[in-house]
Design an enzyme around this catalytic site. Structure first.
Site, PDB file in Angstrom:
ATOM      1  N   ASN A  10      -2.288  -3.038  -7.958  1.00  0.00           N
ATOM      2  CA  ASN A  10      -1.262  -2.179  -8.567  1.00  0.00           C
ATOM      3  C   ASN A  10       0.059  -2.483  -7.867  1.00  0.00           C
ATOM      4  O   ASN A  10       0.265  -2.102  -6.717  1.00  0.00           O
ATOM      5  CB  ASN A  10      -1.665  -0.704  -8.361  1.00  0.00           C
ATOM      6  CG  ASN A  10      -0.584   0.250  -8.845  1.00  0.00           C
ATOM      7  OD1 ASN A  10       0.362  -0.157  -9.526  1.00  0.00           O
ATOM      8  ND2 ASN A  10      -0.712   1.524  -8.496  1.00  0.00           N
ATOM      9  N   TRP A  11       0.930  -3.190  -8.590  1.00  0.00           N
ATOM     10  CA  TRP A  11       2.168  -3.650  -7.966  1.00  0.00           C
ATOM     11  C   TRP A  11       3.251  -2.566  -7.963  1.00  0.00           C
ATOM     12  O   TRP A  11       4.353  -2.794  -7.446  1.00  0.00           O
ATOM     13  CB  TRP A  11       2.679  -4.921  -8.663  1.00  0.00           C
ATOM     14  CG  TRP A  11       1.746  -6.106  -8.519  1.00  0.00           C
ATOM     15  CD1 TRP A  11       0.586  -6.170  -7.767  1.00  0.00           C
ATOM     16  CD2 TRP A  11       1.885  -7.398  -9.126  1.00  0.00           C
ATOM     17  NE1 TRP A  11       0.007  -7.403  -7.873  1.00  0.00           N
ATOM     18  CE2 TRP A  11       0.769  -8.195  -8.701  1.00  0.00           C
ATOM     19  CE3 TRP A  11       2.816  -7.973  -9.989  1.00  0.00           C
ATOM     20  CZ2 TRP A  11       0.595  -9.518  -9.119  1.00  0.00           C
ATOM     21  CZ3 TRP A  11       2.640  -9.288 -10.404  1.00  0.00           C
ATOM     22  CH2 TRP A  11       1.550 -10.050  -9.965  1.00  0.00           C
ATOM     23  N   LYS A  12       2.967  -1.444  -8.571  1.00  0.00           N
ATOM     24  CA  LYS A  12       3.904  -0.304  -8.601  1.00  0.00           C
ATOM     25  C   LYS A  12       5.328  -0.772  -8.968  1.00  0.00           C
ATOM     26  O   LYS A  12       5.482  -1.717  -9.722  1.00  0.00           O
ATOM     27  CB  LYS A  12       3.880   0.437  -7.264  1.00  0.00           C
ATOM     28  CG  LYS A  12       2.474   0.822  -6.827  1.00  0.00           C
ATOM     29  CD  LYS A  12       2.475   1.853  -5.756  1.00  0.00           C
ATOM     30  CE  LYS A  12       1.064   2.017  -5.227  1.00  0.00           C
ATOM     31  NZ  LYS A  12       0.880   3.184  -4.421  1.00  0.00           N
ATOM     32  N   HIS A  96      -2.784   7.649 -12.650  1.00  0.00           N
ATOM     33  CA  HIS A  96      -2.633   7.311 -11.229  1.00  0.00           C
ATOM     34  C   HIS A  96      -2.099   8.545 -10.498  1.00  0.00           C
ATOM     35  O   HIS A  96      -1.337   9.329 -11.064  1.00  0.00           O
ATOM     36  CB  HIS A  96      -1.666   6.131 -11.080  1.00  0.00           C
ATOM     37  CG  HIS A  96      -1.592   5.617  -9.677  1.00  0.00           C
ATOM     38  ND1 HIS A  96      -0.796   6.211  -8.724  1.00  0.00           N
ATOM     39  CD2 HIS A  96      -2.236   4.598  -9.052  1.00  0.00           C
ATOM     40  CE1 HIS A  96      -0.958   5.560  -7.570  1.00  0.00           C
ATOM     41  NE2 HIS A  96      -1.828   4.583  -7.753  1.00  0.00           N
ATOM     42  N   GLU A  98       0.177   8.987  -8.458  1.00  0.00           N
ATOM     43  CA  GLU A  98       1.639   9.148  -8.460  1.00  0.00           C
ATOM     44  C   GLU A  98       2.111   9.702  -9.800  1.00  0.00           C
ATOM     45  O   GLU A  98       3.089  10.439  -9.867  1.00  0.00           O
ATOM     46  CB  GLU A  98       2.306   7.812  -8.104  1.00  0.00           C
ATOM     47  CG  GLU A  98       2.161   7.519  -6.621  1.00  0.00           C
ATOM     48  CD  GLU A  98       2.008   6.057  -6.257  1.00  0.00           C
ATOM     49  OE1 GLU A  98       2.393   5.181  -7.051  1.00  0.00           O
ATOM     50  OE2 GLU A  98       1.489   5.793  -5.153  1.00  0.00           O
ATOM     51  N   GLU A 168      -9.449   7.497  -6.137  1.00  0.00           N
ATOM     52  CA  GLU A 168      -8.364   7.271  -5.191  1.00  0.00           C
ATOM     53  C   GLU A 168      -7.994   8.599  -4.536  1.00  0.00           C
ATOM     54  O   GLU A 168      -7.197   9.362  -5.098  1.00  0.00           O
ATOM     55  CB  GLU A 168      -7.138   6.712  -5.914  1.00  0.00           C
ATOM     56  CG  GLU A 168      -7.358   5.367  -6.560  1.00  0.00           C
ATOM     57  CD  GLU A 168      -6.068   4.587  -6.638  1.00  0.00           C
ATOM     58  OE1 GLU A 168      -6.031   3.501  -6.087  1.00  0.00           O
ATOM     59  OE2 GLU A 168      -5.092   5.083  -7.220  1.00  0.00           O
ATOM     60  N   GLY A 174      -1.314   4.754   0.204  1.00  0.00           N
ATOM     61  CA  GLY A 174      -0.064   4.374   0.856  1.00  0.00           C
ATOM     62  C   GLY A 174       0.115   5.008   2.227  1.00  0.00           C
ATOM     63  O   GLY A 174       1.207   4.987   2.790  1.00  0.00           O
ATOM     64  N   SER A 214      -5.285   2.580   0.589  1.00  0.00           N
ATOM     65  CA  SER A 214      -5.088   1.807   1.825  1.00  0.00           C
ATOM     66  C   SER A 214      -6.170   0.749   2.064  1.00  0.00           C
ATOM     67  O   SER A 214      -6.631   0.566   3.185  1.00  0.00           O
ATOM     68  CB  SER A 214      -4.970   2.753   3.033  1.00  0.00           C
ATOM     69  OG  SER A 214      -3.827   3.565   2.878  1.00  0.00           O
ATOM     70  N   GLY A 235      -3.021  -1.179  -3.658  1.00  0.00           N
ATOM     71  CA  GLY A 235      -1.580  -1.019  -3.853  1.00  0.00           C
ATOM     72  C   GLY A 235      -0.821  -1.963  -2.943  1.00  0.00           C
ATOM     73  O   GLY A 235      -0.677  -3.150  -3.230  1.00  0.00           O
ATOM     74  N   GLY A 236      -0.370  -1.446  -1.810  1.00  0.00           N
ATOM     75  CA  GLY A 236       0.484  -2.211  -0.885  1.00  0.00           C
ATOM     76  C   GLY A 236      -0.022  -3.614  -0.585  1.00  0.00           C
ATOM     77  O   GLY A 236       0.751  -4.580  -0.625  1.00  0.00           O
TER      78      GLY A 236
HETATM   79  C1  PEP Z   1      -2.650   2.573  -5.362  1.00  0.00           C
HETATM   80  O1  PEP Z   1      -1.476   2.528  -5.606  1.00  0.00           O
HETATM   81  O2  PEP Z   1      -3.431   2.724  -6.308  1.00  0.00           O
HETATM   82  C2  PEP Z   1      -3.113   2.431  -3.974  1.00  0.00           C
HETATM   83  C3  PEP Z   1      -4.378   2.565  -3.733  1.00  0.00           C
HETATM   84  O3  PEP Z   1      -2.158   2.161  -3.019  1.00  0.00           O
HETATM   85  P1  PEP Z   1      -2.410   1.685  -1.490  1.00  0.00           P
HETATM   86  O4  PEP Z   1      -3.446   0.612  -1.518  1.00  0.00           O
HETATM   87  O5  PEP Z   1      -1.073   1.209  -1.023  1.00  0.00           O
HETATM   88  O6  PEP Z   1      -2.891   2.898  -0.725  1.00  0.00           O
END
Ligand code: PEP
Length: 254
Positions: A10-12, A96, A98, A168, A174, A214, A235-236
């Site tokens: 997920n490149w957000k 998601h 967010e 999640e 994050g 994470s 994500g990150g």
């Molecule tokens: C996400 O955005 O779905 C996510 C899991 O982010 P991260 O891996 O940065 O916690």
């Protein structure tokens, strides 16, 4: 029941066109001809086209991070499921954390978006998960039950193969704080039981349930080793092939 692992990025709201194209090429190369795992990336809407072009010839899918539930109309700034389909999106992330917590999407809205994605013949990856406060007050199961039950009116057996769930925990997204493999397994098993309640045991057993929060190269292996963890939503660490490559490699390639 063996389910093919899925590694998703997920490149957000990150990257430029150029960097998104380069990352797409790097992900395609890292995935190679692997047919034992699936890989999907979710770039920003405006990068969908260039990412799709740079993934051409690979089996990496491209998806969108969100969509509006209506097919068209006076909804300034929004993107509909038919528009995404027309752009070549194969999947859409729905609900998601967010979207739920920053943009106030309700369970009903998440279900409406899921319906729009499925009606437009794309696959949906629906995100569920509890906040830290909900976990600490022992309401994790209640939250998962509410979020999954909300999908009951939409999901049907014919959607098999076009529906996955990403567990999640909001406190792990994050934050650098990952669920332990045991905590993840417990939650995934609960998600699968809840899915069985609405889809029946057989379809629930065949539905991929990914973990997100994470994920890094150092914890991917252990998480994927849990019996009900069928993949990872990253994500990150998906923004850089130095970290995403090893996470992808943690899933069997054949
Ligand atoms: C996400 O955005 O779905 C996510 C899991 O982010 P991260 O891996 O940065 O916690």
């Amino acid at each position: 029941m063996s389910r093919m692992p899925i590694i998703a990025g997920n490149w957000k709201m990150h990257l430029t066109r150029r960097r998104a194209a380069a990352l797409a090429r790097a992900v395609a190369a890292a995935q190679g001809q692997a047919d034992g795992r699936r890989c999907v990336v979710f770039p920003a809407f405006v990068h969908l086209e260039i990412v799709r072009r740079n993934l051409k010839g690979s089996n990496v899918q491209v998806g969108a991070q969100n969509c509006h539930e209506m097919k068209e109309g006076a909804f300034t700034g929004e993107i509909s499921a038919p528009m995404l389909r027309d752009m070549g999106a194969q999947q859409v992330l729905v609900g998601h954390s967010e979207r739920r917590h920053v943009f106030g999407e309700t369970d009903a809205r998440v279900a409406a978006k899921l319906a729009a994605v499925l009606a437009n013949r794309m696959a949906a990856m629906v995100c569920v998960g509890e906040t830290l406060e909900e976990r600490e007050s022992e309401r994790t199961l209640e939250v998962l039950q509410r979020q999954i039950q909300a999908l009951a009116g939409v999901l049907r057996a014919e959607h098999h193969g076009r529906f996955s769930v990403a567990y999640e925990p909001v406190w792990a997204i994050g934050t650098g704080r990952t669920a332990t493999p045991r905590v993840a397994q417990e939650a995934h098993a609960a998600v699968r039981r809840l899915l069985a309640g609405i889809l029946g045991a057989e379809m629930a057993a065949r539905t991929p349930v990914l973990y997100g929060g994470s994920v890094k190269p150092g914890n991917a292996d252990e998480l994927l080793g849990q019996p009900d963890v069928d993949g990872l939503l990253v994500g990150g660490a998906s923004l850089d092939i130095e970290s995403f490559g090893p996470i992808l490699a943690a899933a069997p390639s054949a």
